[in-house]
Write a protein that holds these residues in place. Structure first.
Motif, PDB file in Angstrom:
ATOM      1  N   ALA A   1       6.913  -2.166  -1.408  1.00  0.00           N
ATOM      2  CA  ALA A   1       6.854  -1.225  -2.521  1.00  0.00           C
ATOM      3  C   ALA A   1       7.673   0.016  -2.181  1.00  0.00           C
ATOM      4  N   GLU A   2       8.217   0.616  -3.216  1.00  0.00           N
ATOM      5  CA  GLU A   2       8.989   1.850  -3.085  1.00  0.00           C
ATOM      6  C   GLU A   2       8.336   2.906  -3.964  1.00  0.00           C
ATOM      7  N   GLU A   3       8.701   4.165  -3.731  1.00  0.00           N
ATOM      8  CA  GLU A   3       8.082   5.253  -4.487  1.00  0.00           C
ATOM      9  C   GLU A   3       8.241   5.055  -5.993  1.00  0.00           C
ATOM     10  N   ARG A   4       9.341   4.499  -6.409  1.00  0.00           N
ATOM     11  CA  ARG A   4       9.568   4.286  -7.845  1.00  0.00           C
ATOM     12  C   ARG A   4       8.565   3.296  -8.455  1.00  0.00           C
ATOM     13  N   ASP A   5       7.843   2.549  -7.621  1.00  0.00           N
ATOM     14  CA  ASP A   5       6.878   1.547  -8.082  1.00  0.00           C
ATOM     15  C   ASP A   5       5.466   2.109  -8.272  1.00  0.00           C
ATOM     16  N   VAL A   6       5.228   3.312  -7.797  1.00  0.00           N
ATOM     17  CA  VAL A   6       3.861   3.836  -7.729  1.00  0.00           C
ATOM     18  C   VAL A   6       3.164   3.815  -9.090  1.00  0.00           C
ATOM     19  N   ALA A   7       3.797   4.316 -10.126  1.00  0.00           N
ATOM     20  CA  ALA A   7       3.142   4.352 -11.445  1.00  0.00           C
ATOM     21  C   ALA A   7       2.763   2.946 -11.903  1.00  0.00           C
ATOM     22  N   ARG A   8       3.633   1.982 -11.690  1.00  0.00           N
ATOM     23  CA  ARG A   8       3.349   0.601 -12.110  1.00  0.00           C
ATOM     24  C   ARG A   8       2.221  -0.006 -11.277  1.00  0.00           C
ATOM     25  N   ILE A   9       2.210   0.270  -9.989  1.00  0.00           N
ATOM     26  CA  ILE A   9       1.137  -0.248  -9.128  1.00  0.00           C
ATOM     27  C   ILE A   9      -0.210   0.291  -9.596  1.00  0.00           C
ATOM     28  N   VAL A  10      -0.270   1.566  -9.922  1.00  0.00           N
ATOM     29  CA  VAL A  10      -1.512   2.167 -10.411  1.00  0.00           C
ATOM     30  C   VAL A  10      -1.953   1.478 -11.712  1.00  0.00           C
ATOM     31  N   GLU A  11      -1.001   1.171 -12.583  1.00  0.00           N
ATOM     32  CA  GLU A  11      -1.337   0.425 -13.816  1.00  0.00           C
ATOM     33  C   GLU A  11      -1.949  -0.929 -13.476  1.00  0.00           C
ATOM     34  N   LEU A  12      -1.354  -1.629 -12.523  1.00  0.00           N
ATOM     35  CA  LEU A  12      -1.867  -2.937 -12.123  1.00  0.00           C
ATOM     36  C   LEU A  12      -3.286  -2.808 -11.570  1.00  0.00           C
ATOM     37  N   TYR A  13      -3.530  -1.781 -10.766  1.00  0.00           N
ATOM     38  CA  TYR A  13      -4.860  -1.598 -10.189  1.00  0.00           C
ATOM     39  C   TYR A  13      -5.917  -1.393 -11.271  1.00  0.00           C
ATOM     40  N   ARG A  14      -5.528  -0.849 -12.383  1.00  0.00           N
ATOM     41  CA  ARG A  14      -6.498  -0.669 -13.478  1.00  0.00           C
ATOM     42  C   ARG A  14      -6.954  -2.025 -14.015  1.00  0.00           C
ATOM     43  N   GLU A  15      -6.113  -3.045 -13.908  1.00  0.00           N
ATOM     44  CA  GLU A  15      -6.522  -4.397 -14.305  1.00  0.00           C
ATOM     45  C   GLU A  15      -7.493  -4.990 -13.289  1.00  0.00           C
ATOM     46  N   LEU A  16      -7.403  -4.543 -12.053  1.00  0.00           N
ATOM     47  CA  LEU A  16      -8.195  -5.101 -10.955  1.00  0.00           C
ATOM     48  C   LEU A  16      -9.584  -4.482 -10.861  1.00  0.00           C
ATOM     49  N   THR A  17      -9.706  -3.215 -11.129  1.00  0.00           N
ATOM     50  CA  THR A  17     -10.945  -2.487 -10.878  1.00  0.00           C
ATOM     51  C   THR A  17     -12.112  -3.075 -11.660  1.00  0.00           C
ATOM     52  N   ILE A  18     -13.119  -3.460 -10.931  1.00  0.00           N
ATOM     53  CA  ILE A  18     -14.348  -3.972 -11.527  1.00  0.00           C
ATOM     54  C   ILE A  18     -15.477  -2.989 -11.232  1.00  0.00           C
TER      55      ILE A  18
ATOM     56  N   TYR B   1      -0.747  10.373  -6.487  1.00  0.00           N
ATOM     57  CA  TYR B   1      -0.561   8.981  -6.070  1.00  0.00           C
ATOM     58  C   TYR B   1       0.659   8.840  -5.168  1.00  0.00           C
ATOM     59  N   GLN B   2       1.705   9.557  -5.453  1.00  0.00           N
ATOM     60  CA  GLN B   2       2.908   9.488  -4.622  1.00  0.00           C
ATOM     61  C   GLN B   2       2.637  10.016  -3.215  1.00  0.00           C
ATOM     62  N   LEU B   3       1.781  11.025  -3.096  1.00  0.00           N
ATOM     63  CA  LEU B   3       1.419  11.534  -1.767  1.00  0.00           C
ATOM     64  C   LEU B   3       0.634  10.479  -0.983  1.00  0.00           C
ATOM     65  N   VAL B   4      -0.272   9.803  -1.654  1.00  0.00           N
ATOM     66  CA  VAL B   4      -1.016   8.722  -0.995  1.00  0.00           C
ATOM     67  C   VAL B   4      -0.055   7.607  -0.591  1.00  0.00           C
ATOM     68  N   PHE B   5       0.862   7.270  -1.470  1.00  0.00           N
ATOM     69  CA  PHE B   5       1.848   6.232  -1.159  1.00  0.00           C
ATOM     70  C   PHE B   5       2.663   6.620   0.074  1.00  0.00           C
ATOM     71  N   ALA B   6       3.032   7.893   0.179  1.00  0.00           N
ATOM     72  CA  ALA B   6       3.790   8.355   1.348  1.00  0.00           C
ATOM     73  C   ALA B   6       2.984   8.140   2.635  1.00  0.00           C
ATOM     74  N   GLU B   7       1.670   8.355   2.561  1.00  0.00           N
ATOM     75  CA  GLU B   7       0.809   8.095   3.720  1.00  0.00           C
ATOM     76  C   GLU B   7       0.827   6.613   4.085  1.00  0.00           C
ATOM     77  N   ILE B   8       0.700   5.768   3.078  1.00  0.00           N
ATOM     78  CA  ILE B   8       0.706   4.322   3.314  1.00  0.00           C
ATOM     79  C   ILE B   8       2.024   3.914   3.975  1.00  0.00           C
ATOM     80  N   ARG B   9       3.130   4.367   3.413  1.00  0.00           N
ATOM     81  CA  ARG B   9       4.449   3.999   3.943  1.00  0.00           C
ATOM     82  C   ARG B   9       4.674   4.499   5.363  1.00  0.00           C
ATOM     83  N   SER B  10       4.066   5.638   5.714  1.00  0.00           N
ATOM     84  CA  SER B  10       4.285   6.192   7.050  1.00  0.00           C
ATOM     85  C   SER B  10       3.428   5.514   8.116  1.00  0.00           C
ATOM     86  N   ASP B  11       2.462   4.724   7.700  1.00  0.00           N
ATOM     87  CA  ASP B  11       1.573   4.037   8.641  1.00  0.00           C
ATOM     88  C   ASP B  11       2.153   2.661   8.962  1.00  0.00           C
TER      89      ASP B  11
END
Length: 154
Positions: free
Chosen positions: A10-27, A43-53
Motif C-alpha cells: 500500500a502507498e499513501e495515495r491508497d489510504v482513503a480507499r483502504i479506510v473505505e474497504l475497512y468500513r465493509e469489514l467492521t462488524i 489516517y495518513q499518520l497511522v499509515f506512516a507508522e505502519i510503513r515505518s515498522d
C-alpha cells in the motif's frame, strides 16, 4: 480493459480507499472507536507508522488501477517455538463487488508466503464468528481452527 489483479504494498495515495474497504469489514466496534472522528490526515499518520515498522506489511490488490482488497501482515518475534517468529494476518477485505473471484485467496497466499520466507513457524488470524463465508475460504486453504480468539474492547 480488464487487467490481471496485482498485489503490491500500500502507498499513501491508497489510504482513503483502504479506510473505505475497512468500513465493509467492521462488524464489532468499541467505545474508543466511537469517541474518535479521524480525518484523512489522521489516517495518513497511522499509515506512516505502519510503513515505518519493518515488521508490518500492508498490501492491496488492485484491478485496473482500483484498490479492491487489502490485508495486513505482522511478523512477531517470539521466544517460544525455538525462537521462531510467527505471523498474524489482520484486516483481510475484498470489496463485495469483487468477492468470489479468488482475490482473498491471492492476498492470503501472498501474505503466507512472505511469512514463510521470514522464517515464521505459523501464520494465524482471527475472524468474527459470523463471517461464515470467510471461514470456508480459510479452511479451504489449510487453516485449522485450533484456538479461541478472546478480545477485550475498550
Amino acid at each position: 480493459m480488464n487487467e490481471a489483479p496485482r498485489i503490491r504494498l500500500a502507498e499513501e495515495r491508497d489510504v482513503a480507499r483502504i479506510v473505505e474497504l475497512y468500513r465493509e469489514l467492521t462488524i464489532t466496534d468499541s467505545q474508543v472507536e466511537h469517541s474518535r472522528k479521524p480525518t484523512l490526515t489522521d489516517y495518513q499518520l497511522v499509515f506512516a507508522e505502519i510503513r515505518s515498522d519493518p515488521r508490518q506489511k500492508l498490501f492491496v490488490v488492485e484491478i485496473d488501477g482500483e484498490v479492491v482488497g487489502t490485508i495486513e501482515l505482522l511478523i512477531i518475534p517470539n521466544l517460544s517455538h525455538n525462537g521462531t517468529p510467527f505471523a498474524f494476518l489482520e484486516n483481510l477485505i475484498v470489496t463485495e463487488k469483487h468477492r468470489k473471484k479468488g482475490l482473498g485467496r491471492m492476498l492470503l497466499e501472498h501474505a503466507a508466503e512472505l511469512a514463510r520466507k521470514s522464517g515464521c513457524h505459523m501464520v494465524e488470524l482471527c475472524s468474527d464468528v459470523r463471517r461464515k463465508e470467510a471461514h470456508k475460504l480459510y479452511g479451504s486453504m489449510g487453516f485449522e481452527v485450533q484456538a479461541h480468539c478472546f478480545r477485550l474492547f475498550f
